[in-house]
Structures are given as C-alpha cells and as structure tokens.
Scaffold this active site. Structure first.
Site, PDB file in Angstrom:
ATOM      1  N   ASP A   1      -9.443  -4.686  -5.738  1.00  0.00           N
ATOM      2  CA  ASP A   1      -8.839  -3.538  -5.069  1.00  0.00           C
ATOM      3  C   ASP A   1      -9.162  -2.258  -5.825  1.00  0.00           C
ATOM      4  OD1 ASP A   1      -7.232  -1.755  -3.700  1.00  0.00           O
ATOM      5  OD2 ASP A   1      -5.347  -2.789  -4.130  1.00  0.00           O
TER       6      ASP A   1
ATOM      7  N   HIS B   1      -7.932  -5.146  -1.339  1.00  0.00           N
ATOM      8  CA  HIS B   1      -6.684  -4.511  -0.934  1.00  0.00           C
ATOM      9  C   HIS B   1      -6.090  -5.184   0.307  1.00  0.00           C
ATOM     10  CE1 HIS B   1      -3.797  -1.299  -1.106  1.00  0.00           C
ATOM     11  NE2 HIS B   1      -4.064  -0.900   0.128  1.00  0.00           N
TER      12      HIS B   1
ATOM     13  N   SER C   1       0.838  -1.197   0.000  1.00  0.00           N
ATOM     14  CA  SER C   1       0.000   0.000   0.000  1.00  0.00           C
ATOM     15  C   SER C   1       0.880   1.257   0.000  1.00  0.00           C
ATOM     16  CB  SER C   1      -0.968  -0.045   1.186  1.00  0.00           C
ATOM     17  OG  SER C   1      -2.003   0.892   1.028  1.00  0.00           O
TER      18      SER C   1
END
Length: 313
Positions: free
Chosen positions: A250, A282, A163
C-alpha cells in the site's frame, strides 16, 4: 460542449472523475443492494434516515438469529472513498459490513455521510459526528430506531473505518475525547489502512490530491484532521484500544506506521496495536474479500471486538 466546462479537475480512474462545470462521474459506490430481513447471509438490514433535511442516512445490521431483548456490541462503520465516493449501500461495503456482523455477532450502523465535491469537507466529518451522536442517543431506551433500542449494548461500542473512513474514525475518537459521548462506553476502534498525512512525505499521490479536492478550504497537509502530529486532541482519544491495519504494498503503508508511532508517543493512555498484511495493496480485503488474507483480516477484526468486549466485563 465548451472545452472550459469539460475540463477535468480531479480523477481517480477508473472510479471517479470531476469536471470544472460541476459534473461528476462516479463508477464506484452507485450500485445499491436493497435492505432485507432474514437474508440468506443470516443478516437482517434496514435503512434509516438520520437527518431528513440533509439526507444523512445509514444502514443498520443485526444477526437474523438474534433473540428478543438480546443485547450485542455496537459497531459504527465509516466507509472509504476519499470523501468523494463510496456508500454503505453498494455491494462492496454492504457485503463487508454484513460479513463482519456475522463473524463478530454484533449490531452495526454503516454511515452514509454526504460526499464531495457537492458537499465539501468538513461536511463529511460533520455528518459522521451527527450520525455517531444519533446512534448514542438510543442508549437509554429512547431514540427512533427499534433495533438499536432493543439490541444495542452501549457499554460495548466500537468504531471501524477503512482508508479515509479510518481517518474519520480518528476524528470521531478525538471529538469524543474532547466533547464526550453520553451513555456510551467506547471500548475500541480499528483504522484499516487509514489515510493520514505524514509530516515529511512528498504529497503528490492521488490520495493527497484527493484530500485537496475534497477539502478546498484546508490549510494543506499540516491540517490536524489528517496530520496526527498536528492534532492537539491525539492524547485524548475517547477509547481504550486502537487497532491499525496496514498492507505491505500500500502506498499509504508508511502513513499507517506514522499514525501508530505518533499515537504511541502522544501520551494517550490507551493501548495501540498494528498489524501488517504481507504482499497486499490498499483495501485489498474489500475488492478480493474471499481471499485467504482478507478472511484472516476479517477474523482479526472480529477477534479484536470480541476480546476487547470480554476484557471490559
């Protein structure tokens, strides 16, 4: 309480809420797994202070079965959390990095960079670079950390992040390409579902609001730190291989693809690969680490490290 001071300025429920008066509620990354030697997982860990004045620190991992003088590849890990939450010491990241160390048979350093809003960006990037240079400073048998001096192979060096941690990895690669990283052969890097800004995107999601919150001085979504198309350093990334993971469901999937395509066309001379996990969201591998697809991702990441280090010898 004054209604003005209780005003919410940013929230990412159920994990995080920040108020106008400066108060912050974090419900992720605050639990701590203590370090341990010869744990049941077969991994030994210790916590190290990198800069006493700022509190910059890290967790170091080695396999408990390592032999005296044995050298293993080094991995530096940058956690996600939008620059405002997350920690190497929390169960989610501790367990993930420990599992990766066990699977890949490596030494790892998981960086505890300081968080916004108390420490707004660029502090997170600055801490991340200082920590990377601190790890590299052990290359010649010097430096304060014995595990790195005795067991680190600085010619087999990798970066990994998820991320916003994947975004940090990009920036560390870019800075290493420009400034160099003495004593280190940076072989490869993995960006797991990275946050970047796609030029033509609509920037209304929580990930973009999080960027504006964490970096109040940013120019916006053309900021070269998050927009690879605007980063003049892209063609000079300081490693030879990059692996990108994306997930089908995601919201940031297309941004990972954008990073892949932009890097591939940048003139960078390394090799870039992208892998998509079907049916997942995600950072699914962090919150459901024992599911089949999370275990497969872990094995692919370990295989990337193993194969890249073998090709370098």
């Amino acid at each position: 309480m004054d209604s003005g001071t209780s005003e919410v300025v940013h929230e990412f429920l159920p994990y995080f809420r920040a108020y106008k008066d400066g108060r912050v509620d974090r419900n992720f990354g605050t639990d701590i797994v203590p370090p341990s030697i010869n744990s049941q997982s077969g991994i030994s860990t210790k916590d190290v202070e990198i800069v006493k004045e700022t509190g910059l620190s890290a967790r170091v991992y080695i396999p408990s079965t390592i032999n005296p003088g044995q050298k293993l590849p080094i991995l530096v890990y940058y956690h996600g959390g939008g620059f405002f939450m997350g920690s190497p010491f929390c169960p989610t990241y501790h367990n993930h990095v420990a599992a990766l160390v066990a699977e890949a048979n490596i030494v790892a350093v998981s960086v505890d960079y300081r968080l916004a809003p108390e420490h707004p960006v660029p502090i997170g990037y600055e801490d991340s670079w200082i920590a990377l240079r601190w790890v590299a400073s052990h290359y010649n048998g010097q430096g304060p950390e014995a595990w790195l001096r005795e067991h680190g192979d600085f010619h087999r060096f990798f970066l990994v992040g998820d991320s916003i941690g994947g975004n940090i990895v990009h920036n560390m690669l870019a800075q290493a390409g420009v400034e160099g990283l003495q004593g280190v052969k940076l072989l490869g890097a993995c960006l797991v579902q990275p946050y970047v800004s796609k030029t033509e995107s609509v920037h209304t999601g929580v990930e973009d609001r999080s960027w504006l919150f964490s970096c109040p001085t940013t120019s916006g979504f053309d900021d070269p730190r998050i927009n690879p198309a605007e980063d003049s350093r892209l063609s000079r990334l300081g490693c030879s291989k990059v692996l990108i993971f994306i997930a089908e469901k995601d919201d940031m999937r297309d941004r990972g693809l954008f990073y892949y395509e932009t890097l591939r066309k940048s003139g960078w001379e390394g090799e870039v690969e992208i892998v998509e996990t079907e049916g997942e969201d995600h950072v699914f591998h962090l919150f459901n680490p024992n599911c089949e697809k999370a275990l497969a991702l872990l094995k692919m990441l370990a295989s990337f490290i193993t194969k890249t280090r073998l090709l370098s010898t």
